[in-house]
Design a protein around this motif. Sequence first.
Motif, short mmCIF file in Angstrom:
data_model
loop_
_atom_site.label_atom_id
_atom_site.label_comp_id
_atom_site.label_asym_id
_atom_site.label_seq_id
_atom_site.Cartn_x
_atom_site.Cartn_y
_atom_site.Cartn_z
N ASP A 83 45.11 30.89 26.26
CA ASP A 83 46.08 30.08 25.51
C ASP A 83 45.82 29.89 24.26
O ASP A 83 46.63 30.20 23.17
N TYR B 229 46.74 31.44 20.57
CA TYR B 229 47.40 30.96 19.36
C TYR B 229 46.49 31.08 18.33
O TYR B 229 47.11 31.10 17.03
N ASN C 121 47.29 34.69 16.84
CA ASN C 121 48.51 34.45 16.09
C ASN C 121 48.37 33.80 14.77
O ASN C 121 48.94 34.28 13.76
N ASP C 122 47.63 32.82 14.54
CA ASP C 122 47.43 32.11 13.36
C ASP C 122 46.77 33.17 12.37
O ASP C 122 47.15 33.09 11.05
#
Length: 123
Positions: free
Chosen positions: A57, A61, A64-65
């Motif tokens: 997870d 994240y 994606n950042d």
Amino acid sequence: MKKIVFTLAALMTMTLAFAEGENKNNAAVAAEQAKYDMNINVSALARTLQLDADAIDAVSYISNDLKNDMKKVGEAQGEDRDKLYKKAIRHNLSYMHAVLDDEQYRTYVKLLNTTINNRGLNK
């Protein structure tokens, strides 16, 4: 009547020639921006790094950042692009270092360097 037709033909020819030059410029800009498109396959990365569910997870994240930051880099120009590029990579590496252990981090750095070199982004 002849003058009107010839004038109209000349006007259309000049318009088409101008539009053709714009398409070439737009294609070059799009190709440059495509180099900065970072779509990371998180499931493959998780298998390679042997991550647990919580780490997956967090890595998702962070990836994606990075994708969002690199999109901004692709849209920037000149020195701003270089600054944003270095900042995006630095942030990504610092966030990943906080999530991954030392061995996983070394493997991630190798993968990221390979990706950057293959895209021609090494600076």
